[in-house]
Design an enzyme around this catalytic site. Structure first.
Site, PDB file in Angstrom:
ATOM      1  N   ASP A 251       0.867  -1.169   0.000  1.00 44.80           N
ATOM      2  CA  ASP A 251       0.000   0.000   0.000  1.00 44.80           C
ATOM      3  C   ASP A 251       0.916   1.235   0.000  1.00 44.80           C
ATOM      4  OD1 ASP A 251      -2.260   1.630   0.285  1.00 44.80           O
ATOM      5  OD2 ASP A 251      -1.974   1.681   2.466  1.00 44.80           O
ATOM      6  N   ASP A 253      -0.025   5.080   0.980  1.00 47.48           N
ATOM      7  CA  ASP A 253      -0.165   6.051   2.079  1.00 47.48           C
ATOM      8  C   ASP A 253      -0.128   5.373   3.447  1.00 47.48           C
ATOM      9  OD1 ASP A 253      -0.407   8.148   0.252  1.00 47.48           O
ATOM     10  OD2 ASP A 253      -2.546   7.727  -0.011  1.00 47.48           O
TER      11      ASP A 253
END
Ligand SMILES: [Zn+2]
Length: 419
Positions: A251, A253
């Site tokens: 991922d 952020d």
């Protein structure tokens, strides 16, 4: 199809190692690098090969003769003075009536050539350049492609401090249409990367074929040693796209970058100080490093798709300056809920790529021939974990914003450095 191999290199930087040998005759394992290249083309049915020679041509001609012993047909184009990567082709124009390969003679490569041809044909490309990220993009000439993989810019080094680029480097293997020969001037030294491609990419359709397969030039003693080591360990053949790869999906952020503040402008993107070390560990292993990120800020109108592109260029540049690379970045710009002020209706759809849906993972699986069962997803939200589970990959949940990316990477038992 014909393959032209540029075998004229002198190998000045390898002088101490290779006395009286032209660079392409340096051995990797039992065979000269040039013989590995000939074998690769033969394996994919490309048996007409032109060796463009210059320095110590006789050494090469004596070794390969007419190619019969290698199961191919070899002819030679000998340059008295080196004419660069493009200039020499003009001399053999009459042999190049159909699309052909051009490979630099100092590049050790193992690549699924059938897949490359099929890409070149599907795009009706005038020139297809094989591109890949490397671990020193700040001192490499960089290429920029659009969402359809058409080349839209060339960024030669040196790169200004305040500008950001995708980490995509010309790997020294092209598929070329004969129509590009008209842009080359006879008898004048010229180079594809510096002189020809930057001049013609607006007129002709040039495409970038991005791959995680092995292509490495061995023009310095350090790189030569590395190529020899990689050959011995089986890494070079192992990375051919025919073999399934393992990936670590990340991922973005909260995992790679700080999200204490919204990330809507390029300068908002702040890499976690430990991110590049963790990604370098992935790069040194058998795993691909692939970002899969939801960016609903685009649909909500907080950030344009161009701004998102710039943010990703900054991410790749900052990582690259620290020697880390991402094999790919996939993002979902969509969001399903309509009816908010300022939103971008084009992206307000119920897509199949917003995590926990697995559209992006499936795209990566296809693009890189990934074995999902042997792959991992590292994320900080339930969406990442559910996406990973839905896609059948192992999952590792970390606390957002903590140093846990490094720990998560270290916890992957199979993540041993390549020998
Ligand atoms: Zn989407």
């Amino acid at each position: 199809m014909r393959a032209v191999i540029l075998a004229g290199g002198l190998g000045t930087r390898l002088n101490k190692i290779i006395k009286n040998l032209p660079k392409p005759m340096i051995k990797i394992g039992r065979l000269p690098i040039l013989a590995h290249q000939v074998e690769l083309f033969k394996k994919y049915g490309i048996k007409n090969i032109t060796l463009a020679t210059c320095y110590l041509s006789e050494v090469i001609e004596k070794y390969f003769k007419n190619g019969q012993d290698f199961g191919v047909r070899i002819n030679y184009s000998k340059e008295e003075n080196p004419l660069g990567t493009a200039g020499g082709l003009k001399e053999i124009e009459s042999q190049l009536k159909n699309d052909f390969f051009l490979l630099y003679g100092d590049v050790m490569v193992d690549l699924d050539i059938a897949e490359l041809i099929s890409f070149h044909k599907s795009k009706k490309s005038a020139c297809t350049l094989v591109l890949h990220p490397n671990d020193h993009p700040q001192d490499s000439d960089l290429v920029e492609i659009d969402g359809k993989q058409r080349i839209i810019a060339f960024h030669p080094k040196p790169h200004p401090e305040n500008k950001y680029f995708n980490n995509l480097v010309n790997a020294g293997l092209y598929v070329l249409s004969p129509k590009i020969l008209k842009y080359i001037k006879r008898g004048i030294k010229s180079d594809f990367g510096k002189d020809i491609f930057p001049k013609i990419f607006k007129k002709e359709k040039l495409y970038g074929y991005v791959t995680a397969e092995y292509l490495k030039d061995m023009g310095t003693p350090d790189r030569l040693a590395e190529v020899q080591k990689d050959y011995k360990s089986g890494k070079i053949a192992g990375l051919n796209r025919k073999n399934k790869r393992r990936a670590i999906f990340l991922d973005r952020d909260g995992v790679i970058n700080d999200t204490s503040d919204d990330v809507c402008k390029t300068e908002d993107f702040k890499l976690f100080p430990w991110a590049s070390e963790a990604i370098k560990k992935i790069n040194a292993s058998e795993f691909l490093a692939i970002v899969i990120t939801n960016q609903p800020a685009v649909a909500k109108g907080f950030c344009s798709i161009e701004e998102l592109d710039e943010i990703h260029k900054r991410m790749e540049t900052l990582l690259g300056r620290e020697g880390a690379k991402l094999d790919a970045v996939y993002f979902c710009p969509h969001h399903p809920d309509k009816g908010f002020a300022g939103e971008n209706p084009k992206y307000k759809i119920n897509c199949d790529c917003r995590k926990p849906k697995i559209g992006l993972v499936k795209r990566a699986e296809k693009d890189f021939n990934i074995n999902l069962k042997k792959s991992y997803f590292i994320g900080d939200s339930w969406r990442d974990i559910l996406c990973g589970k839905n896609a059948g990959v192992k999952t590792i949940k970390i606390e957002p914003g903590k140093k846990n990316l490094a720990q998560a990477v270290n916890s992957i038992y199979f993540l041993k450095p390549r020998q």
